[in-house]
Design a protein around this motif. Structure first.
Motif, mmCIF file in Angstrom:
data_model
loop_
_atom_site.group_PDB
_atom_site.id
_atom_site.type_symbol
_atom_site.label_atom_id
_atom_site.label_comp_id
_atom_site.label_asym_id
_atom_site.label_seq_id
_atom_site.Cartn_x
_atom_site.Cartn_y
_atom_site.Cartn_z
ATOM 1 N N VAL A 70 -39.539 26.806 4.712
ATOM 2 C CA VAL A 70 -38.630 25.667 4.603
ATOM 3 C C VAL A 70 -37.277 25.936 5.262
ATOM 4 N N THR A 71 -37.002 27.185 5.599
ATOM 5 C CA THR A 71 -35.762 27.505 6.310
ATOM 6 C C THR A 71 -36.006 27.905 7.752
ATOM 7 N N GLY A 72 -37.261 27.766 8.211
ATOM 8 C CA GLY A 72 -37.573 28.093 9.595
ATOM 9 C C GLY A 72 -38.731 29.063 9.709
ATOM 10 N N PRO A 73 -39.192 29.298 10.938
ATOM 11 C CA PRO A 73 -40.355 30.158 11.142
ATOM 12 C C PRO A 73 -40.041 31.635 10.939
ATOM 13 N N ILE A 74 -41.023 32.365 10.395
ATOM 14 C CA ILE A 74 -40.916 33.815 10.249
ATOM 15 C C ILE A 74 -42.227 34.433 10.727
ATOM 16 N N ALA A 75 -42.210 35.726 10.955
ATOM 17 C CA ALA A 75 -43.439 36.436 11.315
ATOM 18 C C ALA A 75 -44.345 36.473 10.092
ATOM 19 N N GLY A 76 -45.534 35.920 10.219
ATOM 20 C CA GLY A 76 -46.439 35.830 9.082
ATOM 21 C C GLY A 76 -46.863 37.180 8.531
ATOM 22 N N ASN A 77 -46.891 38.187 9.392
ATOM 23 C CA ASN A 77 -47.314 39.510 8.928
ATOM 24 C C ASN A 77 -46.172 40.295 8.299
ATOM 25 N N LYS A 78 -45.055 39.599 8.020
ATOM 26 C CA LYS A 78 -43.900 40.231 7.385
ATOM 27 C C LYS A 78 -43.473 39.478 6.119
ATOM 28 N N VAL A 79 -44.403 38.762 5.490
ATOM 29 C CA VAL A 79 -44.017 37.953 4.330
ATOM 30 C C VAL A 79 -43.706 38.811 3.112
ATOM 31 N N GLY A 80 -44.203 40.047 3.071
ATOM 32 C CA GLY A 80 -43.954 40.915 1.933
ATOM 33 C C GLY A 80 -44.736 40.482 0.704
ATOM 34 N N LYS A 81 -44.292 40.947 -0.435
ATOM 35 C CA LYS A 81 -44.962 40.606 -1.692
ATOM 36 C C LYS A 81 -44.910 39.091 -1.878
ATOM 37 N N THR A 82 -46.075 38.497 -2.119
ATOM 38 C CA THR A 82 -46.192 37.033 -2.055
ATOM 39 C C THR A 82 -46.932 36.468 -3.256
ATOM 40 N N LEU A 83 -46.416 35.379 -3.799
ATOM 41 C CA LEU A 83 -47.127 34.558 -4.772
ATOM 42 C C LEU A 83 -47.701 33.371 -4.009
ATOM 43 N N MET A 84 -49.016 33.227 -4.026
ATOM 44 C CA MET A 84 -49.703 32.316 -3.109
ATOM 45 C C MET A 84 -49.851 30.881 -3.601
ATOM 46 N N HIS A 85 -49.514 30.608 -4.872
ATOM 47 C CA HIS A 85 -49.738 29.232 -5.355
ATOM 48 C C HIS A 85 -48.856 28.972 -6.573
ATOM 49 N N GLU A 86 -47.680 28.386 -6.327
ATOM 50 C CA GLU A 86 -46.771 27.992 -7.400
ATOM 51 C C GLU A 86 -46.258 26.582 -7.110
ATOM 52 N N HIS A 87 -45.544 26.013 -8.089
ATOM 53 C CA HIS A 87 -44.931 24.697 -7.912
ATOM 54 C C HIS A 87 -43.525 24.741 -8.494
ATOM 55 N N PHE A 88 -42.518 24.522 -7.667
ATOM 56 C CA PHE A 88 -41.161 24.437 -8.186
ATOM 57 C C PHE A 88 -40.932 23.082 -8.853
ATOM 58 N N VAL A 89 -41.312 22.007 -8.175
ATOM 59 C CA VAL A 89 -41.181 20.653 -8.721
ATOM 60 C C VAL A 89 -42.520 19.953 -8.528
ATOM 61 N N PHE A 90 -43.055 19.348 -9.599
ATOM 62 C CA PHE A 90 -44.374 18.710 -9.522
ATOM 63 C C PHE A 90 -44.405 17.522 -10.473
ATOM 64 N N GLY A 91 -45.093 16.454 -10.043
ATOM 65 C CA GLY A 91 -45.319 15.310 -10.916
ATOM 66 C C GLY A 91 -46.662 14.680 -10.618
ATOM 67 N N TYR A 92 -47.377 14.299 -11.658
ATOM 68 C CA TYR A 92 -48.632 13.574 -11.427
ATOM 69 C C TYR A 92 -48.312 12.185 -10.881
ATOM 70 N N PRO A 93 -49.033 11.731 -9.852
ATOM 71 C CA PRO A 93 -48.761 10.407 -9.279
ATOM 72 C C PRO A 93 -48.702 9.332 -10.359
ATOM 73 N N GLY A 94 -47.669 8.534 -10.301
ATOM 74 C CA GLY A 94 -47.404 7.528 -11.323
ATOM 75 C C GLY A 94 -46.113 7.806 -12.057
ATOM 76 N N PHE A 95 -45.618 9.056 -11.932
ATOM 77 C CA PHE A 95 -44.366 9.388 -12.619
ATOM 78 C C PHE A 95 -43.215 8.506 -12.123
ATOM 79 N N GLU A 96 -43.291 8.079 -10.847
ATOM 80 C CA GLU A 96 -42.204 7.276 -10.277
ATOM 81 C C GLU A 96 -42.054 5.941 -10.991
#
Length: 328
Positions: A11-37
């Motif tokens: 989200v801040t720009g491209p990086i070398a993919g082989n340098k991501v370091g320790k990674t959490l592969m599936h999280e959600h910072f903000v999430f809503g089930y459709p209809g919340f709006e």
């Protein structure tokens, strides 16, 4: 025109993919089930609070050495790339956002089902994904780094197949990475077979939530396709068909013993800010849900696995080397 991605979009720009370091592969910072709006009992989006909660979660993960977090929120589930960018800028944690839609039963399926009935939904979905990967999301210039796909329990519906086919095409043309949601760990083999049959590269596919199915033979069949699998719901126990973390740990140890240490990645599937009304869980479930937080892998799961004989090298592969190879 084919545009091969040379780096990983964050989200801040491209990086070398082989340098991501320790990674959490599936999280959600903000999430809503459709209809919340449409729930007007809830006031306007509290961006300040969402940032505070999200930054705290990212900082907590960072304290355990996490350098990259994949936010797997689909387009229609409250994805807010501007919030993600600010969280990344304030914490220094790389955040990768997604393009894609959720599974038919819990996503906003009416829109593309309607459009597909009138025209070529597959083409339109492809155009959307391709644009968000190569040009950016809305007017932000922020590009999706992964394509998120999802299927229903025990079936990939015709609607869901449109997204799988479109994603495979985008991946072939751009090299974009694909992560998936399996409902209760079902259809993982079928997801892999469908994507590969459409020309997707198995080395750039992670079949998610495979820890939702504790059948080792089934997990091995999925892994035999050459894809990665996600043990990415640690802490979510006894809810929506989820097994216990103990059962997940036992499955992980068994797969490691079979030599699959190069194809497994970990995460939690946390939702740090839930959009809409505050969810009130029953007392018993509230106690269980307290285990699902962004540090559980480091505070509970890894120590458990080490007691079961999993080595530091294997943990390093799961948390760092496998994501770096996946995003290469």
């Amino acid at each position: 025109m084919v545009r091969t991605l040379e780096k990983l979009n964050t989200v801040t720009g491209p990086i070398a993919g082989n340098k991501v370091g320790k990674t959490l592969m599936h999280e959600h910072f903000v999430f809503g089930y459709p209809g919340f709006e449409g729930d007007k009992t809830v006031g306007p989006f509290d961006r300040k609070k969402a940032l505070e909660v999200s930054i705290a979660a990212a900082e907590r993960a960072k304290a355990y050495g996490v350098q990259t977090i994949v936010d797997a929120t689909p387009n229609e589930c409250g994805r807010d790339v501007k919030v993600l960018k600010e969280v990344s800028e304030k914490t220094g944690v790389n955040i990768v956002c997604a393009t894609g839609y959720y599974f038919e039963g819990e996503g906003a399926s009416a829109y593309f089902k309607f459009r597909n009935a009138l025209g070529d939904g597959l083409k339109e979905i492809y155009e959307l994904m391709f644009m968000e990967v190569t040009e950016g999301i809305d007017d932000t210039g922020i590009k999706a780094g992964v394509i998120k796909l999802a299927s229903s329990k025990n079936v990939i519906t015709d609607y869901e197949r449109l997204f799988f086919k479109a994603a495979a095409k985008v991946q072939k043309e751009t090299g974009a990475h694909i992560i998936t949601h399996t409902q209760e760990g079902t259809m993982g083999q079928e997801q892999a077979e469908l994507l590969i049959s459409e020309g997707a590269d198995p080395n750039r596919i992670m079949i998610g939530h495979m820890c939702g199915n504790t059948d080792i033979k089934y997990a091995a069949k999925v892994l035999e396709k050459g894809v990665y699998i996600g043990f990415d719901r640690f802490g979510l126990e006894g809810f929506i068909g989820c097994p216990t973390d103990g059962e997940r740990e036992a499955l992980a140890v068994s797969l490691l013993a079979l030599g699959y240490e190069d194809k497994i990645m970990f995460s939690h599937d946390t939702v740090n800010v839930m959009l809409g009304r505050t969810v009130v869980f029953p007392p018993a479930l509230r106690e269980i849900m307290a285990n699902q937080h962004i540090a559980r892998i480091f505070e509970v799961i890894i120590p458990d696995l080490k007691k079961m004989g999993v080595t530091d090298d294997q943990i390093e592969k799961i948390m760092t080397k496998n994501p770096e190879h996946f995003f290469r």
